[in-house]
Design an enzyme around this catalytic site. Structure first.
Site, PDB file in Angstrom:
ATOM      1  N   TYR A 144       0.840  -1.202   0.000  1.00  0.00           N
ATOM      2  CA  TYR A 144       0.000   0.000   0.000  1.00  0.00           C
ATOM      3  C   TYR A 144       0.879   1.258   0.000  1.00  0.00           C
ATOM      4  O   TYR A 144       0.725   2.132  -0.856  1.00  0.00           O
ATOM      5  CB  TYR A 144      -0.908  -0.028   1.228  1.00  0.00           C
ATOM      6  N   GLU A 146       4.183   1.759  -0.619  1.00  0.00           N
ATOM      7  CA  GLU A 146       5.038   1.963  -1.788  1.00  0.00           C
ATOM      8  C   GLU A 146       4.204   2.105  -3.063  1.00  0.00           C
ATOM      9  O   GLU A 146       4.587   2.805  -3.992  1.00  0.00           O
ATOM     10  CB  GLU A 146       6.051   0.821  -1.942  1.00  0.00           C
ATOM     11  N   LYS A 148       1.313   3.607  -3.257  1.00  0.00           N
ATOM     12  CA  LYS A 148       0.865   5.002  -3.283  1.00  0.00           C
ATOM     13  C   LYS A 148       2.033   5.951  -3.543  1.00  0.00           C
ATOM     14  O   LYS A 148       1.874   6.980  -4.205  1.00  0.00           O
ATOM     15  CB  LYS A 148       0.171   5.362  -1.964  1.00  0.00           C
ATOM     16  N   ASN A 173      -6.185   9.293   8.483  1.00  0.00           N
ATOM     17  CA  ASN A 173      -7.305   8.443   8.929  1.00  0.00           C
ATOM     18  C   ASN A 173      -8.623   9.208   8.910  1.00  0.00           C
ATOM     19  O   ASN A 173      -8.727  10.296   9.486  1.00  0.00           O
ATOM     20  CB  ASN A 173      -7.039   7.929  10.343  1.00  0.00           C
ATOM     21  N   VAL A 187     -11.804   2.621  13.981  1.00  0.00           N
ATOM     22  CA  VAL A 187     -13.000   3.307  14.474  1.00  0.00           C
ATOM     23  C   VAL A 187     -14.239   2.427  14.279  1.00  0.00           C
ATOM     24  O   VAL A 187     -15.010   2.193  15.221  1.00  0.00           O
ATOM     25  CB  VAL A 187     -13.192   4.686  13.796  1.00  0.00           C
ATOM     26  N   PHE A 190     -14.091  -0.604  16.701  1.00  0.00           N
ATOM     27  CA  PHE A 190     -14.414  -0.294  18.104  1.00  0.00           C
ATOM     28  C   PHE A 190     -15.912  -0.014  18.276  1.00  0.00           C
ATOM     29  O   PHE A 190     -16.535  -0.477  19.235  1.00  0.00           O
ATOM     30  CB  PHE A 190     -13.607   0.915  18.591  1.00  0.00           C
ATOM     31  N   GLN A 208       0.072   3.942  20.659  1.00  0.00           N
ATOM     32  CA  GLN A 208       0.284   4.514  19.327  1.00  0.00           C
ATOM     33  C   GLN A 208      -0.834   5.517  19.050  1.00  0.00           C
ATOM     34  O   GLN A 208      -1.940   5.377  19.568  1.00  0.00           O
ATOM     35  CB  GLN A 208       0.322   3.408  18.243  1.00  0.00           C
ATOM     36  N   THR A 209      -0.521   6.530  18.254  1.00  0.00           N
ATOM     37  CA  THR A 209      -1.517   7.586  18.011  1.00  0.00           C
ATOM     38  C   THR A 209      -1.956   7.617  16.550  1.00  0.00           C
ATOM     39  O   THR A 209      -1.238   7.179  15.650  1.00  0.00           O
ATOM     40  CB  THR A 209      -0.959   8.980  18.352  1.00  0.00           C
TER      41      THR A 209
END
Ligand code: UDP
Length: 323
Positions: A144, A146, A148, A173, A187, A190, A208-209
């Site tokens: 994905y 590479e 893009k 995101n 999202v 969850f 991680q954010t």
């Protein structure tokens, strides 16, 4: 029919974009191979005389009249793009080539929906467009990332070599109604887990954010980049500048749904970026754009849409998982 061609128009972003383009008076052709998008997404548009659907994979040569082309065609969730990595690469590289050739023949303007994944596991945060990224070229996400990155190169070289009017948007995101609950993205996963009373699966320690942008804001930004009458090659970062830890996202979903689900830790997928947040100064300066929907408000709307879709599915037991 000359007008706007949306490749990948039956996917999550594509459906919202087609609807917006129709609302603003365009003739729209949606081209999709329905590998991750679905007819159900565009069902409500099919009766519109200014809307046309073509069932086609952009890996195959394309013959069509268009004044503007959006290339949104590629599975975007790690679960889906990793399930057939060679095809993912072909979609980004050969598919982009086919659309660029089409744009050349038509003298059309063409926009690439690129991705924050081009920054990989970024070493600086927030990431400005000038950052070249930190991507593992042989890892599981490379098909994905590479793909893009190569598509961005193709768009840039068609501009330099042939003078084509190309535009690149790097989408971070995005979430909102219409996102598949089964594509593994955080999202939708969850929210679906919370509503079903299932444990919320936090990968790794959840520190991680990511930064999550509501789909309406993302689509608004894409349209602004495409519509700019002067040169707008980009790349432009499109996303929310508000960063949140995945663990905190889980807590927010639990609060907003009122769910009593547990949170469980699962192993962190390979090459999962630790921090992702866009620097959107360029979009602010150039287009006066920034997201308007804050995460709590957007999530509440999405939760409502998932609840409504679940109620609808209970009435129609064969309906797909797309909500
Ligand atoms: N994630 C998670 N639980 C899930 C799905 C994803 O903790 O059930 C994490 C994932 O590891 C990543 C973040 O949420 O750190 C965003 O994942 P997603 O697949 O939505 O998109 P990405 O930004 O990784 O492409």
């Amino acid at each position: 029919m000359a007008g706007v061609l949306v490749a990948g128009g039956a996917g999550f972003l594509g459906t919202h974009l087609c609807r917006r383009l129709l609302d603003s008076g365009h003739d729209v052709t949606c081209m999709d191979d329905l590998s991750t998008g679905s007819l159900e997404n565009i069902e409500a548009l099919l009766d519109n005389p200014r809307f046309r659907f073509i069932h086609q994979d952009i890996i195959a040569p394309i013959d069509h009249d268009a004044e503007r082309i959006y290339n949104l065609a590629c599975p975007a969730s790690p679960r889906f793009y990793q399930s057939d990595p060679v095809r993912t690469l072909k979609t980004s590289v050969i598919g982009s080539l086919n659309l660029l050739e089409l744009a050349r023949r038509n003298g059309a303007r063409i926009l690439l929906a690129s991705t924050s994944e081009v920054y990989g596991d970024a070493r600086i945060s927030p990431q400005p467009e000038t950052y070249w990224g930190n991507v593992n070229p042989v890892g599981v996400r490379a098909c994905y990332d590479e793909g893009k990155r190569c598509a961005e190169t193709l768009f840039s070289d068609y501009r330099r070599q042939y003078g084509l009017d190309t535009r690149i948007a790097r989408i971070f995101n995005t979430y909102g109604p219409g996102m598949r609950a089964d594509d593994g993205r955080v999202v939708g996963t969850f929210v679906a887990q919370a509503l079903a009373g299932d444990p919320l699966t936090v990968f790794g320690d959840g520190r991680q954010t990511r930064s999550f942008c509501h789909v309406d804001d993302t689509i608004d930004a894409l349209a602004r980049v495409m519509d700019a009458s002067d040169d707008a090659a980009g790349p432009f970062n499109i996303g929310s500048p508000v960063e949140i830890r995945i663990l905190d996202l889980a807590a927010m979903v639990l609060k907003l749904t009122g769910s009593r689900s547990q949170v469980v830790e699962k192993s962190l997928p390979a090459d999962d970026p630790k921090q992702r947040c866009p620097d959107i100064s360029l979009m602010i300066e150039r287009f006066g754009w920034q997201p308007r929907t804050d995460l709590e408000t957007g999530l509440s709307k999405m939760i409502d849409s998932y609840r409504n879709a679940a109620a609808h599915r209970r009435r129609l037991p064969d309906a797909s998982l797309t909500v």
